[in-house]
Motif scaffolding. Structure first.
Motif, PDB file in Angstrom:
ATOM      1  N   ARG A  94       0.816  -1.217   0.000  1.00 24.70           N
ATOM      2  CA  ARG A  94       0.000   0.000   0.000  1.00 24.70           C
ATOM      3  C   ARG A  94       0.852   1.270   0.000  1.00 24.70           C
ATOM      4  O   ARG A  94       0.466   2.312   0.535  1.00 24.70           O
ATOM      5  N   ARG A  95       2.007   1.180  -0.670  1.00 22.90           N
ATOM      6  CA  ARG A  95       2.877   2.335  -0.781  1.00 22.90           C
ATOM      7  C   ARG A  95       2.569   3.121  -2.051  1.00 22.90           C
ATOM      8  O   ARG A  95       2.169   2.557  -3.066  1.00 22.90           O
ATOM      9  N   ARG A  96       2.754   4.431  -1.972  1.00 14.86           N
ATOM     10  CA  ARG A  96       2.593   5.303  -3.140  1.00 14.86           C
ATOM     11  C   ARG A  96       3.875   5.225  -3.965  1.00 14.86           C
ATOM     12  O   ARG A  96       4.939   5.642  -3.517  1.00 14.86           O
ATOM     13  N   VAL A  97       3.746   4.681  -5.168  1.00 14.29           N
ATOM     14  CA  VAL A  97       4.919   4.362  -5.977  1.00 14.29           C
ATOM     15  C   VAL A  97       4.769   4.948  -7.376  1.00 14.29           C
ATOM     16  O   VAL A  97       3.700   4.864  -7.989  1.00 14.29           O
ATOM     17  N   LEU A  98       5.844   5.522  -7.880  1.00 15.85           N
ATOM     18  CA  LEU A  98       5.919   5.961  -9.266  1.00 15.85           C
ATOM     19  C   LEU A  98       7.040   5.187  -9.950  1.00 15.85           C
ATOM     20  O   LEU A  98       8.178   5.175  -9.469  1.00 15.85           O
ATOM     21  N   VAL A  99       6.702   4.538 -11.073  1.00 20.55           N
ATOM     22  CA  VAL A  99       7.710   3.866 -11.899  1.00 20.55           C
ATOM     23  C   VAL A  99       7.939   4.725 -13.134  1.00 20.55           C
ATOM     24  O   VAL A  99       7.010   4.969 -13.914  1.00 20.55           O
ATOM     25  N   CYS A 100       9.174   5.192 -13.311  1.00 21.63           N
ATOM     26  CA  CYS A 100       9.542   5.971 -14.495  1.00 21.63           C
ATOM     27  C   CYS A 100      10.225   5.039 -15.483  1.00 21.63           C
ATOM     28  O   CYS A 100      11.332   4.546 -15.229  1.00 21.63           O
ATOM     29  N   ASP A 101       9.553   4.768 -16.598  1.00 24.22           N
ATOM     30  CA  ASP A 101      10.035   3.814 -17.601  1.00 24.22           C
ATOM     31  C   ASP A 101      10.710   4.580 -18.729  1.00 24.22           C
ATOM     32  O   ASP A 101      10.053   5.251 -19.516  1.00 24.22           O
ATOM     33  N   GLY A 102      12.031   4.465 -18.803  1.00 23.36           N
ATOM     34  CA  GLY A 102      12.794   5.252 -19.766  1.00 23.36           C
ATOM     35  C   GLY A 102      12.966   4.645 -21.133  1.00 23.36           C
ATOM     36  O   GLY A 102      13.608   5.249 -22.001  1.00 23.36           O
ATOM     37  N   LEU A 123      13.159  15.123  -7.910  1.00 20.65           N
ATOM     38  CA  LEU A 123      13.538  14.659  -9.233  1.00 20.65           C
ATOM     39  C   LEU A 123      12.864  15.524 -10.292  1.00 20.65           C
ATOM     40  O   LEU A 123      11.788  16.079 -10.065  1.00 20.65           O
ATOM     41  N   THR A 124      13.496  15.624 -11.438  1.00 20.60           N
ATOM     42  CA  THR A 124      12.835  16.175 -12.616  1.00 20.60           C
ATOM     43  C   THR A 124      12.788  15.072 -13.664  1.00 20.60           C
ATOM     44  O   THR A 124      13.739  14.292 -13.801  1.00 20.60           O
ATOM     45  N   ALA A 125      11.672  15.019 -14.393  1.00 26.34           N
ATOM     46  CA  ALA A 125      11.468  13.941 -15.359  1.00 26.34           C
ATOM     47  C   ALA A 125      10.725  14.455 -16.577  1.00 26.34           C
ATOM     48  O   ALA A 125      10.060  15.504 -16.530  1.00 26.34           O
ATOM     49  N   VAL A 165       0.147   2.488  -7.370  1.00 22.23           N
ATOM     50  CA  VAL A 165       1.316   2.353  -8.246  1.00 22.23           C
ATOM     51  C   VAL A 165       1.013   3.017  -9.583  1.00 22.23           C
ATOM     52  O   VAL A 165       0.033   2.673 -10.251  1.00 22.23           O
ATOM     53  N   VAL A 166       1.854   3.956  -9.965  1.00 19.00           N
ATOM     54  CA  VAL A 166       1.696   4.686 -11.221  1.00 19.00           C
ATOM     55  C   VAL A 166       2.905   4.403 -12.107  1.00 19.00           C
ATOM     56  O   VAL A 166       4.053   4.459 -11.641  1.00 19.00           O
ATOM     57  N   ILE A 167       2.651   4.082 -13.377  1.00 19.11           N
ATOM     58  CA  ILE A 167       3.727   3.901 -14.347  1.00 19.11           C
ATOM     59  C   ILE A 167       3.611   5.008 -15.384  1.00 19.11           C
ATOM     60  O   ILE A 167       2.542   5.227 -15.953  1.00 19.11           O
ATOM     61  N   ARG A 168       4.707   5.683 -15.617  1.00 14.32           N
ATOM     62  CA  ARG A 168       4.691   6.732 -16.643  1.00 14.32           C
ATOM     63  C   ARG A 168       5.939   6.612 -17.500  1.00 14.32           C
ATOM     64  O   ARG A 168       7.039   6.364 -16.985  1.00 14.32           O
ATOM     65  N   PRO A 169       5.783   6.741 -18.825  1.00 11.68           N
ATOM     66  CA  PRO A 169       6.954   6.704 -19.705  1.00 11.68           C
ATOM     67  C   PRO A 169       7.769   7.972 -19.558  1.00 11.68           C
ATOM     68  O   PRO A 169       7.235   9.040 -19.215  1.00 11.68           O
ATOM     69  N   GLY A 170       9.039   7.866 -19.820  1.00 11.92           N
ATOM     70  CA  GLY A 170       9.891   9.055 -19.762  1.00 11.92           C
ATOM     71  C   GLY A 170      11.088   8.852 -18.859  1.00 11.92           C
ATOM     72  O   GLY A 170      11.078   8.030 -17.943  1.00 11.92           O
ATOM     73  N   ARG A 171      12.110   9.626 -19.132  1.00 10.18           N
ATOM     74  CA  ARG A 171      13.358   9.532 -18.384  1.00 10.18           C
ATOM     75  C   ARG A 171      13.364  10.472 -17.187  1.00 10.18           C
ATOM     76  O   ARG A 171      12.773  11.549 -17.230  1.00 10.18           O
ATOM     77  N   VAL A 172      14.034  10.046 -16.144  1.00  7.46           N
ATOM     78  CA  VAL A 172      14.343  10.949 -15.029  1.00  7.46           C
ATOM     79  C   VAL A 172      15.603  11.703 -15.421  1.00  7.46           C
ATOM     80  O   VAL A 172      16.626  11.109 -15.754  1.00  7.46           O
ATOM     81  N   LEU A 173      15.524  13.020 -15.391  1.00 10.09           N
ATOM     82  CA  LEU A 173      16.623  13.859 -15.878  1.00 10.09           C
ATOM     83  C   LEU A 173      17.617  14.225 -14.791  1.00 10.09           C
ATOM     84  O   LEU A 173      18.834  14.184 -14.999  1.00 10.09           O
ATOM     85  N   THR A 174      17.085  14.607 -13.628  1.00 12.82           N
ATOM     86  CA  THR A 174      17.954  15.003 -12.521  1.00 12.82           C
ATOM     87  C   THR A 174      17.383  14.451 -11.225  1.00 12.82           C
ATOM     88  O   THR A 174      16.185  14.160 -11.118  1.00 12.82           O
TER      89      THR A 174
END
Length: 307
Positions: free
Chosen positions: A28-36, A94-96, A75-84
């Motif tokens: 039950r954790r708030r999670v973001l997956v950044c898929d690069g 983070l910036t993405a 859990v959220v999945i979003r496309p895109g790279r983490v930049l910093t």
């Protein structure tokens, strides 16, 4: 506790990242997956030695993994790279990439790096084009598919000798190709000869394959051809991206991210899993490390909340 957008941001949507997200979602954790983008094994025709999924296409394995995260709304999945990425007091910023084209700012309590590595293939014509089918990196992943075929092993020195001896357990027709002087010790040469493994030290001009990506032969600079069905190589590797460097994470002498027994890096609150850490590189191992990271992350978060 700091107020952040997420409990954990996972950078990387491969086996390690999705596996960690599954564990954390069930916690039950708030999670973001950044898929690069595509994983390292994208060119491969199949993922092998993965219990219940042996031979599955890499993209299909990830599709199933993403599908199985749907029941977990946090859990959220979003496309895109983490930049910093930057460490703040008790959290990270983070910036993405975002759909608007402008970088999005994200805050999180913990970070899991799971971006994997890139392979630095030898600069030989055909090596990149045949990568994943005619050019292979791991006999545990692909040895069964090329068993009893005519095989080659590329490299120099102690590393190529060890890999050739390992590959010889799948085929008795193995030749070491060093692309010039091999730097092999006399002991290594004796061990190879004892297993009837040939040694070719002529410079290589190119690898010749077919449209499917299968290897047909190795063409040497002198014009000679050596018919082979596959060639194994252990290429050098480098980390995908500079996030670990931005954070100041400790690296090993081989360029992997150092982690402790809780898969935490040298930077408190930053964890790492998968191919970017030391150890064997297989999809099933990356998934296991991701699950382990998920458990350790949830336990650390719980301690901060309850003790």
């Amino acid at each position: 506790m700091p107020t952040t957008d997420y409990d954990v941001v996972i950078v990387g949507g491969g086996c390690a990242g999705l596996s960690a997200a599954l564990v954390l979602g069930r916690c039950r954790r708030r999670v973001l997956v950044c898929d690069g983008g595509p994983p390292r094994n994208a060119p491969s025709p199949g993922v092998h030695a993965f219990l219940s999924r042996d031979g599955i296409l890499p993209q299909e394995l990830l599709r199933i993994g993403r599908k199985q995260l749907e029941p977990y709304p946090a859990v959220v999945i979003r496309p895109g790279r983490v930049l910093t990425i930057a460490a703040e007091d008790h959290h990270f910023t983070l910036t993405a990439d975002s759909e608007s084209g402008r970088p999005a700012t994200i805050t999180t309590r913990k970070v899991l790096l799971a971006t994997g590595v890139d392979d630095e293939l030898p600069p030989i014509d055909g090596m990149r084009e045949l990568w994943g089918r005619g050019v292979l990196h791991c006999p545990y992943c692909h040895g069964w598919e090329v068993q009893d075929q005519a095989l080659a092993v590329y490299g120099r020195g102690k590393t190529v000798a060890g890999l050739a001896l390992l590959v010889s357990r799948w085929s008795r027709d193995v030749v070491v190709c060093t692309d010039g002087p091999g730097g092999l010790s006399e002991n290594a040469r004796q061990r190879l000869r004892a297993q009837n493994i040939g040694i070719r030290e002529e410079p290589i001009a190119r690898l010749q394959g077919n449209k499917r990506g299968d290897l047909k032969c190795i063409v040497f600079a002198n014009g000679e051809e050596l018919e082979r069905q596959a060639i194994f190589v252990h290429p050098n590797q480098h980390q995908r991206g500079t996030l670990a460097e931005q954070l100041g994470c400790r690296m090993t002498s081989k360029g992997a991210i150092w982690v402790d027994k809780y898969v935490q890096t040298s930077v408190r609150g930053v964890y790492a899993a998968g191919d970017m850490t030391p150890g064997s590189q297989q999809a099933v191992i990356a998934a296991a490390e991701g699950a382990q990271a998920g458990i350790f992350l949830n336990e650390r978060l719980t301690k901060e909340e309850c003790f």
